[in-house]
Design a protein around this motif. Structure first.
Motif, PDB file in Angstrom:
ATOM      1  N   VAL A   8      45.605  37.395  34.898  1.00 42.32           N
ATOM      2  CA  VAL A   8      44.982  36.358  35.720  1.00 42.32           C
ATOM      3  C   VAL A   8      43.579  36.023  35.211  1.00 42.32           C
ATOM      4  O   VAL A   8      43.198  34.852  35.146  1.00 42.32           O
ATOM      5  CB  VAL A   8      44.936  36.786  37.196  1.00 42.32           C
ATOM      6  N   GLU A  37      42.626  32.353  34.087  1.00 37.27           N
ATOM      7  CA  GLU A  37      41.614  31.633  34.867  1.00 37.27           C
ATOM      8  C   GLU A  37      40.280  31.502  34.144  1.00 37.27           C
ATOM      9  O   GLU A  37      39.379  30.806  34.615  1.00 37.27           O
ATOM     10  CB  GLU A  37      41.395  32.342  36.199  1.00 37.27           C
ATOM     11  N   SER A  43      40.244  33.286  41.522  1.00 40.76           N
ATOM     12  CA  SER A  43      41.105  34.076  40.639  1.00 40.76           C
ATOM     13  C   SER A  43      41.539  35.372  41.315  1.00 40.76           C
ATOM     14  O   SER A  43      42.673  35.833  41.136  1.00 40.76           O
ATOM     15  CB  SER A  43      40.403  34.369  39.308  1.00 40.76           C
ATOM     16  N   LYS A  47      44.641  35.072  43.386  1.00 42.37           N
ATOM     17  CA  LYS A  47      45.918  34.935  42.672  1.00 42.37           C
ATOM     18  C   LYS A  47      46.490  36.280  42.234  1.00 42.37           C
ATOM     19  O   LYS A  47      47.532  36.315  41.594  1.00 42.37           O
ATOM     20  CB  LYS A  47      45.726  34.012  41.467  1.00 42.37           C
TER      21      LYS A  47
END
Length: 476
Positions: A314, A318, A325, A328
């Motif tokens: 991630v 990101e 972020s 997520k």
């Protein structure tokens, strides 16, 4: 949970003989049974998760130790309904430390939601945190960098061991002080490096009656007599508190100016700030981070590898670490929630009923009279086996996907995880910040390291963690 009709029953349990019953329950709680067995034994004895008992500290510190214990996920939320219960001077349970510990003021945490000053102070705290939201991530990452460097240094020079609690106690205090004091490092004030020690001393004299040192059995009655016969006087912490107050008074000028503009007395606002920073924020974080690393550490390399994979993917996708972020990272979020479910940093909640009411458990309803003290053992509520499958087991992915629906039963913040703090409730004003910091801590950990090993030992307030090894990241 079922919506079926349940019978109305008398609340089982007994307070025992005056004075002696409370002493007996206190010794069971601290020395003979321990807190989990204390409640589990009484649930089994009375076949009820709502029951009467005494809670420490008891005589002579508490004038009335009698409570109605709510020990399941259905009855516990009664403690959070501010229309039904009053939270006046019940932060520490059946007793309240002298206001001399806080400059003579009843600070916000001891105020009931219907007191005008509570709304004014809580609204200001929430606005203050909202104004600083952009500083959360960069400031805490800076503090974490210093902490991980110190951990690594200790591992190098101390025969492969590092004191996690000590290092992250300092990191927690530094972050809170800098957040509230215009990014001024406490080392540049009269506190130098003594801030955590001063707060710890101030906290110990207030909370000692609620803890045990875990000494050998032959010392139990001596300990009990020394710390639970009379409350510790505030003058024992007077010099420590004055240094803390002076540091915040001279460094938190933006905060205190805003408080005055909001209609608050500057001196009262500063005493509330010290309490918010020292008792609520620092006191919570110094226990929370050891609990997080304890459970993640004990899960071992499989969970570590899964977190490494998610976090690094991630962050790469990101282009960095941001609040969005972090949102997520579904496994990371679930792990933090599961930590807070299985071992809430603040295990007890208290409230006094505003009126006659009916408290319901899974299987029965109970009539409670106006003015009775309710007590909730949060750890039993959030490990209710009729709500959570494998309730005693740490399940990292419990709150992923459909599991998110269970978050309404996670109460670590003096409110359900699905609700937010407001000026009219008693939910921790820093609830969302604490969640963010725990996620950010794990992100920084697993960006630097693939896995780690720990030793866990009990202490008076939370687990004591020793880092045995850190395996540096093999990929970025």
């Amino acid at each position: 949970m079922s919506s079926k009709q349940v019978p109305v029953k008398q609340i089982p349990g007994s307070y025992g003989l005056p004075f002696l019953g409370a002493i007996s329950d206190r010794h069971d709680f601290f020395y003979k049974q321990g807190r989990d067995k204390f409640f589990a034994t009484r649930i089994q004895q009375h076949n009820s998760t709502v029951l009467r008992t005494n809670m420490p500290p008891g005589p002579l510190i508490s004038s009335d130790p009698r409570v109605i214990a709510l020990l399941d996920a259905v009855s516990f939320p009664t403690l959070l309904d501010n229309d039904k219960v009053e939270k006046l001077n019940v932060l520490d349970g059946t007793f309240m430390p002298s206001t001399n510990f806080t400059g003579g003021y009843r600070v916000c945490a001891y105020l009931d939601t219907r007191e005008q000053n509570h709304t004014l102070l809580k609204r200001f705290f929430l606005q203050m945190l909202a104004d600083r939201k952009d500083a959360f991530v960069p400031l805490f990452r800076n503090c974490l960098q210093e902490a991980f460097i110190e951990i690594q240094d200790q591992l190098s020079r101390k025969s492969g061991k590092a004191d996690f609690n000590g290092v992250f106690t300092d990191a927690s205090f530094n972050f809170i002080f800098r957040l509230l004091c215009d990014n001024k490092h406490p080392s540049l004030t009269n506190l130098a490096s003594q801030g955590p020690k001063l707060v710890n001393k101030w906290l110990v004299f207030q909370l000692a009656p609620l803890a045990t040192l875990g000494l050998p059995r032959i010392f139990n009655y001596i300990e009990d007599f020394l710390i639970r016969t009379l409350p510790f006087p505030a003058w024992l912490a007077k010099s420590s508190y004055k240094k803390l107050y002076d540091a915040f008074e001279t460094s938190a000028t933006t905060f205190l100016d805003a408080a005055e503009n909001a209609g608050l007395d500057r001196t009262e606002a500063c005493h509330n700030l010290v309490f918010l920073a020292g008792f609520n924020a620092y006191g919570g974080l110094k226990n929370q981070f050891p609990v997080v690393i304890k459970h993640v550490g004990l899960c071992g390399e499989k969970l570590h590898g899964d977190l490494v994979s998610e976090i690094r993917r991630v962050v790469s996708d990101e282009g960095g670490i941001t609040v969005s972020s972090l949102e997520k990272m579904s496994l990371l979020k679930s792990v933090v929630y599961e930590v807070m479910r299985i071992e809430p940093a603040v295990p007890y909640q208290y409230a006094r009923t505003r009126e006659d009411l009916v408290v319901r458990s899974h299987d029965a309803s109970f009539e409670v009279k106006k003015g009775e003290m309710l007590f909730g053992y949060q750890t039993f509520a959030t490990k209710d086996p009729r709500v959570f499958e494998d309730a005693e087991v740490f399940v990292p992915g419990r709150f992923i996907g459909e599991g998110e629906k269970l978050l309404k039963h996670v109460f670590w913040s003096n409110g359900p995880e699905t609700e937010d703090p407001s000026p009219t409730n008693k939910q921790c004003p820093g609830k969302n910040l604490v969640v963010l910091l725990c996620r950010l801590f794990l992100v920084e950990l697993f960006l630097r390291y693939d896995t780690f090993e720990i030793e866990v030992a009990p202490s008076a307030f939370g687990p004591a963690i020793t880092i045995k090894s850190l395996t540096k990241a093999s990929t970025i």
